[in-house]
Write an enzyme that holds these catalytic residues in place. Structure first.
Site, mmCIF file in Angstrom:
data_model
loop_
_atom_site.group_PDB
_atom_site.id
_atom_site.type_symbol
_atom_site.label_atom_id
_atom_site.label_comp_id
_atom_site.label_asym_id
_atom_site.label_seq_id
_atom_site.Cartn_x
_atom_site.Cartn_y
_atom_site.Cartn_z
ATOM 1 N N HIS A 120 0.866 -1.184 0.000
ATOM 2 C CA HIS A 120 0.000 0.000 0.000
ATOM 3 C C HIS A 120 0.906 1.239 0.000
ATOM 4 O O HIS A 120 2.021 1.188 0.526
ATOM 5 C CB HIS A 120 -0.836 -0.052 1.281
ATOM 6 C CG HIS A 120 -1.899 0.979 1.389
ATOM 7 N ND1 HIS A 120 -1.650 2.261 1.826
ATOM 8 C CD2 HIS A 120 -3.221 0.922 1.152
ATOM 9 C CE1 HIS A 120 -2.780 2.946 1.840
ATOM 10 N NE2 HIS A 120 -3.757 2.157 1.438
ATOM 11 N N GLN A 200 -4.628 -5.503 6.720
ATOM 12 C CA GLN A 200 -5.639 -6.387 6.115
ATOM 13 C C GLN A 200 -5.633 -7.771 6.759
ATOM 14 O O GLN A 200 -6.275 -8.691 6.240
ATOM 15 C CB GLN A 200 -5.384 -6.524 4.601
ATOM 16 C CG GLN A 200 -5.531 -5.244 3.825
ATOM 17 C CD GLN A 200 -6.972 -4.727 3.789
ATOM 18 O OE1 GLN A 200 -7.926 -5.440 4.088
ATOM 19 N NE2 GLN A 200 -7.132 -3.464 3.430
ATOM 20 N N LYS A 223 -10.576 -1.124 10.330
ATOM 21 C CA LYS A 223 -10.714 -2.305 9.461
ATOM 22 C C LYS A 223 -11.015 -3.552 10.274
ATOM 23 O O LYS A 223 -10.998 -4.667 9.759
ATOM 24 C CB LYS A 223 -9.418 -2.522 8.670
ATOM 25 C CG LYS A 223 -9.115 -1.412 7.656
ATOM 26 C CD LYS A 223 -7.917 -1.808 6.824
ATOM 27 C CE LYS A 223 -7.291 -0.657 6.080
ATOM 28 N NZ LYS A 223 -8.076 -0.120 4.976
ATOM 29 N N CYS A 361 -4.720 2.559 -3.668
ATOM 30 C CA CYS A 361 -3.459 3.040 -3.058
ATOM 31 C C CYS A 361 -2.343 2.023 -3.263
ATOM 32 O O CYS A 361 -1.537 1.772 -2.343
ATOM 33 C CB CYS A 361 -3.628 3.361 -1.573
ATOM 34 S SG CYS A 361 -4.877 4.592 -1.246
HETATM 35 N N1 C6P Z 1 -6.334 0.270 2.755
HETATM 36 C C1 C6P Z 1 -8.168 -0.062 1.253
HETATM 37 O O1 C6P Z 1 -9.297 0.212 0.814
HETATM 38 P P1 C6P Z 1 -5.029 3.504 7.092
HETATM 39 O O2 C6P Z 1 -5.628 4.322 5.994
HETATM 40 O O3 C6P Z 1 -3.847 4.195 7.711
HETATM 41 O O4 C6P Z 1 -6.022 3.032 8.093
HETATM 42 O O5 C6P Z 1 -4.486 2.160 6.408
HETATM 43 C C2 C6P Z 1 -3.568 2.212 5.355
HETATM 44 C C3 C6P Z 1 -3.339 0.841 4.797
HETATM 45 C C4 C6P Z 1 -2.100 0.271 4.964
HETATM 46 N N2 C6P Z 1 -1.827 -0.970 4.532
HETATM 47 C C5 C6P Z 1 -2.759 -1.708 3.909
HETATM 48 C C6 C6P Z 1 -2.415 -3.100 3.465
HETATM 49 C C7 C6P Z 1 -4.033 -1.180 3.701
HETATM 50 O O6 C6P Z 1 -4.960 -1.922 3.090
HETATM 51 C C8 C6P Z 1 -4.327 0.136 4.131
HETATM 52 C C9 C6P Z 1 -5.669 0.761 3.879
HETATM 53 C C10 C6P Z 1 -7.668 0.708 2.439
HETATM 54 O O7 C6P Z 1 -7.483 -0.952 0.756
HETATM 55 C C11 C6P Z 1 -7.777 2.174 2.230
HETATM 56 S S1 C6P Z 1 -6.741 2.756 0.947
#
Ligand code: C6P
Length: 403
Positions: A120, A200, A223, A361
């Site tokens: 990501h 995840q 999440k 992302c």
């Molecule tokens: N992925 C998705 O829809 P935050 O935004 O800080 O809570 O998490 C960031 C993040 C980091 N690593 C992984 C593997 C992720 O999946 C995510 C967040 C969401 O896939 C929002 S882009």
């Protein structure tokens, strides 16, 4: 698991979207939040809201106790040795920025870190910022067409200058479950540290940071059925002790004077300013909820939905799935014919089905597959086979319209 009773815990699941029953398949972005967690937040605001660690008064003491109980709850959840190793942050992104900014100050020009092509952006850009400041070198592990990391290539990337590997446990796009324990063992054999992005993973598999060999482990509350705005950085105590503070401000100090300032003990050294103490307490409730369901039960249920949905999607002409690794979490990225992912997402939304579209992302991964984006469906404990059937019927309609 009794899915009907689980669904009753999530009032949002009974709402309509565009006149249709909501089918929420955007769980990899954010899961929904059960009543027990929302009730706890309401309870705190109405009964116990006060700043933590500052007041002698009753409310502040209660708030402080709740926050520190939450820290202990998180410690048990991920199998850390001590609460000093649990830092509250705003989310995965901030946790990784903390490691990159703070641990990164201990790195020197020419030191190397290893990432993977399926990270990501939040596990890429903080390291790039560090590279531009400190002259470190970033190396990238490739993956094959299925979305499986090339471990031979990974092994070949190590050099005497490798200091850290930062890798996602589960890809948010492909659903690939990476062999992070094996990757950590390889990294350690080269004297490198490992940071695991568990964003995840934590809601879908039992995590034990010590069994994984994680030196750092990061995740977000939103999440995993928890509130927004809270995340966790787990860091091995001996590492956190050597790392400089990330941000300066209240709470993170021992003593402040204009002739020099000292830092607070762990974990407070890394928690400048008023933390999200309501969110922290509510995260503990979300962990109670998830562990009440049983993470293994949730994982089995989601896996069954993944296999069911995948087998049906494979029968839709023109539909291609991105991410076919043998070990997958319940995330399905796909495209239908030449249809733009956005158009597919809009049409599904018209039918009440929430999916995510775009690059998720993960633009380097999109580049790897030669695409701009995908449509992504992702499952959680409350999804059902009936919803999958409705999703498949909707996909057939969309395919008929767009292809
Ligand atoms: N992925 C998705 O829809 P935050 O935004 O800080 O809570 O998490 C960031 C993040 C980091 N690593 C992984 C593997 C992720 O999946 C995510 C967040 C969401 O896939 C929002 S882009």
């Amino acid at each position: 698991m009794n899915i009907d009773s689980i669904r009753a815990d999530f009032p949002i699941l009974s709402r309509k979207v565009n006149g249709k029953d909501l089918i929420y398949l955007d769980n990899a972005a954010s899961t929904q939040t059960p009543r027990a967690v929302v009730d706890d937040i309401e309870y705190i605001y109405y009964n116990r809201k006060a700043n933590v660690h500052r007041g002698v008064h009753c409310l502040s003491q209660e708030a402080t106790a709740a926050m520190e109980e939450a820290r202990e709850r998180v410690r048990r959840f991920i199998g850390a040795d001590s609460v000093e190793e649990i830092i509250f942050t705003r989310g995965t992104t901030e946790s990784i920025n903390l490691v990159a900014s703070s641990y990164g100050l201990l790195l020197n020009e020419g030191d190397e870190i290893i990432l993977t092509v399926m990270e990501h952006h939040s596990n890429i850009v903080p390291w790039q910022l560090l590279a531009s400041r400190r002259g470190i070198v970033i190396k990238v592990v490739p993956c094959d067409e299925r979305g499986v990391l090339d471990l031979d290539a990974y092994r070949a990337l190590f050099s005497p200058r490798t200091r850290l590997v930062s890798v996602t446990q589960v890809s948010n796009v492909l659903g690939t479950v990476n062999p992070v324990a094996e990757m950590a063992a390889i990294a350690h054999s080269h004297g490198a540290l490992v940071c695991i992005d568990g964003a995840q993973a934590v809601a879908h598999t039992k995590v034990d940071v010590k069994a994984l060999g994680a030196d750092f482990y990061v995740f977000s509350s939103h999440k995993m059925y928890g509130p927004t705005g809270v995340g966790i950085l787990y860091g091995r105590r001996d590492l956190l002790e050597t790392m400089p503070p990330y941000q300066g401000g209240g709470e993170m100090i021992g003593h402040v004077s204009f002739s020099g300032t000292t830092w607070a003990e762990l974990p407070f050294k890394f928690e400048a300013g008023t933390p999200d103490y309501v969110g922290a307490a509510a995260l503990a409730k979300a962990i109670d909820y998830l562990e009440g369901l049983g993470i293994e039960n949730v994982a089995d249920h989601e896996h069954e939905l993944l296999e069911y949905a995948t087998s049906l999607m494979e029968t839709i002409p023109g539909l291609r799935i991105y991410g076919t690794a043998p070990h997958k979490s319940a995330v399905i990225s796909f495209l239908i014919g030449d249809a733009h992912h956005y158009d597919t997402g809009i049409l599904l939304d018209q039918l009440g089905i929430a999916v995510r579209t775009g690059h998720h992302c993960a633009q380097p991964l999109m580049e790897r597959f030669g695409i701009e984006g995908t449509v992504r469906a992702s499952f959680a404990a409350y999804n059902t086979r009936v919803e999958v059937d409705a999703f498949i019927a909707a996909l057939r309609r969309v395919a008929a319209m767009l292809v």
